[in-house]
Design a protein around this motif. Structure first.
Motif, PDB file in Angstrom:
ATOM      1  N   PRO A 233     -36.384  16.393  26.241  1.00 28.10           N
ATOM      2  CA  PRO A 233     -36.826  17.159  25.374  1.00 28.10           C
ATOM      3  C   PRO A 233     -37.112  16.836  24.043  1.00 28.10           C
ATOM      4  CG  PRO A 233     -34.759  17.820  25.763  1.00 28.10           C
ATOM      5  CD  PRO A 233     -35.051  16.764  26.809  1.00 28.10           C
ATOM      6  N   ALA A 234     -37.867  17.346  23.217  1.00 32.31           N
ATOM      7  CA  ALA A 234     -37.872  16.951  21.654  1.00 32.31           C
ATOM      8  C   ALA A 234     -36.975  17.703  20.977  1.00 32.31           C
ATOM      9  CB  ALA A 234     -39.228  17.102  21.201  1.00 32.31           C
ATOM     10  N   GLN A 235     -35.669  17.285  20.648  1.00 41.24           N
ATOM     11  CA  GLN A 235     -34.745  17.991  19.959  1.00 41.24           C
ATOM     12  C   GLN A 235     -35.217  18.665  18.750  1.00 41.24           C
ATOM     13  OE1 GLN A 235     -32.328  18.430  22.027  1.00 41.24           O
ATOM     14  NE2 GLN A 235     -32.148  16.650  23.296  1.00 41.24           N
ATOM     15  N   LEU A 236     -35.801  17.767  17.928  1.00 43.59           N
ATOM     16  CA  LEU A 236     -36.249  18.141  16.572  1.00 43.59           C
ATOM     17  C   LEU A 236     -38.013  17.965  16.815  1.00 43.59           C
ATOM     18  CD1 LEU A 236     -33.321  18.092  15.790  1.00 43.59           C
ATOM     19  CD2 LEU A 236     -34.201  17.871  13.616  1.00 43.59           C
ATOM     20  N   HIS A 237     -38.716  18.828  16.029  1.00 46.34           N
ATOM     21  CA  HIS A 237     -40.186  18.302  15.793  1.00 46.34           C
ATOM     22  C   HIS A 237     -40.535  18.690  14.544  1.00 46.34           C
ATOM     23  CE1 HIS A 237     -41.817  21.961  17.385  1.00 46.34           C
ATOM     24  NE2 HIS A 237     -42.801  21.895  16.765  1.00 46.34           N
ATOM     25  N   VAL A 238     -41.645  18.243  13.970  1.00 45.01           N
ATOM     26  CA  VAL A 238     -42.072  18.679  12.510  1.00 45.01           C
ATOM     27  C   VAL A 238     -43.730  18.830  12.832  1.00 45.01           C
ATOM     28  CG1 VAL A 238     -42.462  17.845  10.044  1.00 45.01           C
ATOM     29  CG2 VAL A 238     -40.619  16.710  11.504  1.00 45.01           C
ATOM     30  N   ASP A 239     -44.063  20.120  11.875  1.00 44.05           N
ATOM     31  CA  ASP A 239     -45.353  20.380  11.606  1.00 44.05           C
ATOM     32  C   ASP A 239     -45.677  20.078  10.396  1.00 44.05           C
ATOM     33  OD1 ASP A 239     -44.990  21.892  13.941  1.00 44.05           O
ATOM     34  OD2 ASP A 239     -45.005  23.861  12.922  1.00 44.05           O
ATOM     35  N   TYR A 240     -47.073  19.238  10.198  1.00 44.74           N
ATOM     36  CA  TYR A 240     -47.163  18.676   8.957  1.00 44.74           C
ATOM     37  C   TYR A 240     -48.686  19.652   8.395  1.00 44.74           C
ATOM     38  CZ  TYR A 240     -44.394  14.820   9.743  1.00 44.74           C
ATOM     39  OH  TYR A 240     -43.314  14.204  10.029  1.00 44.74           O
ATOM     40  N   ARG A 241     -48.976  20.025   7.381  1.00 44.06           N
ATOM     41  CA  ARG A 241     -49.969  20.708   6.951  1.00 44.06           C
ATOM     42  C   ARG A 241     -50.588  19.995   5.733  1.00 44.06           C
ATOM     43  NH1 ARG A 241     -46.342  24.126   8.737  1.00 44.06           N
ATOM     44  NH2 ARG A 241     -46.868  25.912  10.257  1.00 44.06           N
ATOM     45  N   PHE A 242     -52.053  19.906   5.535  1.00 45.91           N
ATOM     46  CA  PHE A 242     -52.714  18.937   4.513  1.00 45.91           C
ATOM     47  C   PHE A 242     -53.631  19.908   4.080  1.00 45.91           C
ATOM     48  CE2 PHE A 242     -50.923  16.061   7.675  1.00 45.91           C
ATOM     49  CZ  PHE A 242     -50.466  14.958   6.788  1.00 45.91           C
ATOM     50  N   PRO A 243     -53.953  19.726   2.843  1.00 44.37           N
ATOM     51  CA  PRO A 243     -54.974  20.429   2.086  1.00 44.37           C
ATOM     52  C   PRO A 243     -56.494  20.054   2.704  1.00 44.37           C
ATOM     53  CG  PRO A 243     -54.173  18.758   0.545  1.00 44.37           C
ATOM     54  CD  PRO A 243     -53.346  18.788   1.721  1.00 44.37           C
ATOM     55  N   ASP A 244     -56.655  18.680   3.117  1.00 41.12           N
ATOM     56  CA  ASP A 244     -57.887  18.506   3.453  1.00 41.12           C
ATOM     57  C   ASP A 244     -58.164  19.131   4.992  1.00 41.12           C
ATOM     58  OD1 ASP A 244     -56.110  16.816   4.945  1.00 41.12           O
ATOM     59  OD2 ASP A 244     -57.223  14.989   4.748  1.00 41.12           O
ATOM     60  N   GLY A 245     -57.117  19.856   5.558  1.00 39.15           N
ATOM     61  CA  GLY A 245     -57.471  20.622   6.646  1.00 39.15           C
ATOM     62  C   GLY A 245     -56.981  19.828   7.889  1.00 39.15           C
ATOM     63  N   ALA A 246     -56.825  20.602   9.255  1.00 34.13           N
ATOM     64  CA  ALA A 246     -56.319  20.093  10.484  1.00 34.13           C
ATOM     65  C   ALA A 246     -57.322  19.019  10.992  1.00 34.13           C
ATOM     66  CB  ALA A 246     -56.014  21.301  11.307  1.00 34.13           C
ATOM     67  N   GLU A 247     -58.461  19.066  10.983  1.00 33.81           N
ATOM     68  CA  GLU A 247     -59.506  18.166  11.560  1.00 33.81           C
ATOM     69  C   GLU A 247     -59.329  16.907  10.737  1.00 33.81           C
ATOM     70  OE1 GLU A 247     -60.925  18.504  14.300  1.00 33.81           O
ATOM     71  OE2 GLU A 247     -60.023  20.493  14.539  1.00 33.81           O
ATOM     72  N   ALA A 248     -59.268  16.822   9.610  1.00 33.04           N
ATOM     73  CA  ALA A 248     -59.308  15.522   8.938  1.00 33.04           C
ATOM     74  C   ALA A 248     -57.625  14.892   9.174  1.00 33.04           C
ATOM     75  CB  ALA A 248     -59.525  15.747   7.379  1.00 33.04           C
ATOM     76  N   ALA A 249     -56.763  15.704   9.401  1.00 29.88           N
ATOM     77  CA  ALA A 249     -55.491  15.188   9.586  1.00 29.88           C
ATOM     78  C   ALA A 249     -55.459  14.571  10.999  1.00 29.88           C
ATOM     79  CB  ALA A 249     -54.464  16.228   9.387  1.00 29.88           C
ATOM     80  N   ARG A 250     -55.947  15.420  11.924  1.00 30.45           N
ATOM     81  CA  ARG A 250     -56.212  14.759  13.224  1.00 30.45           C
ATOM     82  C   ARG A 250     -56.750  13.596  13.459  1.00 30.45           C
ATOM     83  NH1 ARG A 250     -57.238  20.906  15.301  1.00 30.45           N
ATOM     84  NH2 ARG A 250     -55.002  21.725  14.912  1.00 30.45           N
TER      85      ARG A 250
END
Length: 246
Positions: free
Chosen positions: A203-220
């Motif tokens: 399992p992943a004991q911890l994980h992080v959600d990141y949010r960017f002003p340029d949007g999810a598609e650009a971040a992906r």
């Protein structure tokens, strides 16, 4: 700020919770523990149980959920067969007082390293207390275990737009987000069985959600260009296998 993240709701650190802790709902036990320790308030958007200083629009949030937890494989620090994978370094104004307080709240001390101390929270997740003249307890660092700290730091430096390193050695690297509201990211050398999300045996004991002003598609697109692997929907794995969400 020296990062590409949003001003609000920029980073959510999800701490996996077992269904029950001492007969009580696990996520609420952990919410009470971290909320009291860090002075955070609980709120429940869309069925999630989250903690933050001023809900809902603050840069850093903690989420307490069964997502990422497996009762079959909780961490057993320092046993590499039951790895922590990620952990929190908490900055506190007085180490001795904080030591006593976390144990009153249900933590177990695992080690005293003189200038910092290692504990397990009520679910078994290791975390560290460091003295820091900040005036209040806060999350100072998110520490990610990996084989090659410099390589993984390169990935996150590109993803988050954070070139500044306060530490840069073969054993440990720390990226400075230069933001009082968000923790720095640190990477330390360790060898352990990697998470295999969504396999509950790894399992992943911890994980992080990141949010960017340029949007999810650009971040992906940026994440994949830097070496991330798409997993499912918003879930990606970094080059060391740690899942994260965009």
């Amino acid at each position: 700020m020296a990062h590409l993240l949003r001003d609000t709701d920029a980073m959510t650190i999800t701490i996996g919770s077992p269904e029950l802790i001492n007969g009580q709902e696990g996520r609420r036990v952990l919410a009470a523990f971290y909320g009291e320790l860090l002075g955070l308030r609980a709120f429940e958007p869309y069925g999630w149980l989250k903690l933050t200083r001023e809900p809902p629009d603050t840069p850093l949030q903690l989420a307490l959920d069964g997502d990422g937890w497996s009762d079959a494989r909780p961490p057993r620090w320092p046993d590499p067969e039951y790895p922590q994978q990620l952990h929190l370094d908490l900055f506190v104004p007085d180490l001795d007082s904080a030591d006593q307080r976390v144990r009153e709240l249900g933590a177990a001390r695992l080690a005293d390293q003189d200038h910092f101390r290692i504990f397990a929270d009520p679910a078994g997740h290791p975390f560290c207390l460091y003295p820091h003249p900040s005036g209040e307890a806060r999350i100072g660092r998110l520490v990610i275990d990996c084989l090659s700290p410099r390589s993984l730091a390169d990935f996150y430096a590109g993803l988050l737009g954070v070139p500044e390193r306060t530490i840069d050695t073969v054993e440990r690297v720390e990226l400075d987000l230069a933001d009082d509201e968000l923790p720095n990211l640190a990477f330390q050398h360790a060898q352990f069985p990697a998470t295999r999300w969504p396999d509950p045996a790894y399992p992943a004991q911890l994980h992080v959600d990141y949010r960017f002003p340029d949007g999810a598609e650009a971040a992906r697109a940026r994440a994949v260009r830097l070496g991330a692997i798409p997993m499912d929907g918003p879930v990606y794995a970094d080059p060391a296998g740690h899942p994260f969400c965009l």
